[in-house]
Design a protein around this motif. Structure first.
Motif, mmCIF file in Angstrom:
data_model
loop_
_atom_site.group_PDB
_atom_site.id
_atom_site.type_symbol
_atom_site.label_atom_id
_atom_site.label_comp_id
_atom_site.label_asym_id
_atom_site.label_seq_id
_atom_site.Cartn_x
_atom_site.Cartn_y
_atom_site.Cartn_z
ATOM 1 N N UNK A 34 -1.315 8.532 -2.917
ATOM 2 C CA UNK A 34 -0.368 7.600 -2.314
ATOM 3 C C UNK A 34 -0.400 7.675 -0.795
ATOM 4 N N UNK A 35 -1.059 8.682 -0.249
ATOM 5 C CA UNK A 35 -1.132 8.835 1.206
ATOM 6 C C UNK A 35 -2.254 8.024 1.835
ATOM 7 N N UNK A 36 -3.095 7.352 1.037
ATOM 8 C CA UNK A 36 -4.143 6.509 1.611
ATOM 9 C C UNK A 36 -3.476 5.370 2.356
ATOM 10 N N UNK A 53 -12.359 -0.095 -9.965
ATOM 11 C CA UNK A 53 -12.425 -0.704 -8.640
ATOM 12 C C UNK A 53 -11.289 -1.707 -8.476
ATOM 13 N N UNK A 54 -11.044 -2.511 -9.503
ATOM 14 C CA UNK A 54 -9.956 -3.488 -9.442
ATOM 15 C C UNK A 54 -8.607 -2.793 -9.258
ATOM 16 N N UNK A 55 -8.422 -1.660 -9.937
ATOM 17 C CA UNK A 55 -7.173 -0.915 -9.786
ATOM 18 C C UNK A 55 -7.063 -0.320 -8.381
ATOM 19 N N UNK A 58 -6.108 -3.160 -6.120
ATOM 20 C CA UNK A 58 -4.691 -3.495 -6.289
ATOM 21 C C UNK A 58 -3.796 -2.497 -5.557
ATOM 22 N N UNK A 59 -4.180 -1.244 -5.616
ATOM 23 C CA UNK A 59 -3.348 -0.201 -4.998
ATOM 24 C C UNK A 59 -3.531 -0.115 -3.484
ATOM 25 N N UNK A 60 -4.760 -0.233 -3.005
ATOM 26 C CA UNK A 60 -5.039 0.054 -1.597
ATOM 27 C C UNK A 60 -5.463 -1.141 -0.756
#
Length: 161
Positions: A34-36, A53-55, A58-60
Motif C-alpha cells: 500500500x506504500x507504492x 497485471x490488471x489488478x 487497478x491498484x497503482x
C-alpha cells in the motif's frame, strides 16, 4: 539461452491455460504494498494472461478524473502521475492475451523478455511482482539476482510459488 523452461510453455489457444489462470489467483494483490506511490514503476514478471497485471493497474495506476487529466496535460496537476505498470513475459502469445485485457491503457507497457535478463536499467522498479513464475525457471537464483539488480533500494519483491 533463456533461463525459462519452455517445454511446459502455455499458449492462449492451449486448454491447459485455464489451470494456470484461475479466478481469484491473486486475491490479496491490493494489499501487497500500500506504500507504492504514484509515479512508481511496477513490474509483473511472468505476467501470463494479464490478470495480475490488471489488478496491479487497478491498484497503482487507476485513471484520474477528467479534470486532473486535463490539468496534467498543461502541467498544472497537483497530483503526481499514476504508477507505470510493466507486464513481462517471454511468451508472445501470453503477452498478446494480456494486452487484450488492457487495450491502450496509458499507464501499461508490455515487454517480451526473459525475467532473468531484463532489458531494464539498475534500480528501475519500486515493486517487482511474480506469481507462479519460479516453478517454470531452470535457475531461480538467476531471477533473484536480476530482481535485486532492477529493484530500487527499499523496493519490494513480492512473489508466490
Amino acid at each position: 539461452m533463456s533461463s525459462i523452461d519452455r517445454t511446459h510453455s502455455v499458449s492462449p489457444s492451449n486448454e491447459s491455460m485455464n489451470r494456470f489462470d484461475v479466478k481469484g489467483l491473486r486475491p490479496d494483490l491490493a494489499e501487497i504494498a500500500s506504500w507504492i506511490e504514484p509515479g512508481s514503476r511496477v513490474l509483473d514478471l511472468g505476467c501470463g494472461t494479464g490478470k495480475g497485471t490488471a489488478a496491479l493497474v487497478e491498484r497503482y495506476a487507476a485513471p484520474r478524473s477528467l479534470t486532473e487529466r486535463a490539468k496534467a496535460l498543461v502541467g498544472r496537476s497537483t497530483l503526481p502521475p499514476p504508477a507505470r505498470v510493466i507486464g513481462v513475459d517471454s511468451a508472445p502469445g501470453m503477452l498478446a492475451t494480456a494486452a487484450g485485457r488492457l487495450p491502450g491503457h496509458p499507464a501499461v507497457e508490455w515487454l517480451a523478455a526473459d525475467a532473468c535478463a531484463l532489458p531494464c536499467p539498475d534500480h528501475h522498479a519500486d515493486l517487482v511482482f511474480a506469481s507462479l513464475l519460479l516453478p517454470w525457471l531452470a535457475n531461480p537464483d538467476a531471477l533473484f539476482a536480476e530482481v535485486r539488480r532492477v529493484l530500487r533500494p527499499g523496493g519490494l519483491f513480492a512473489f508466490a510459488t
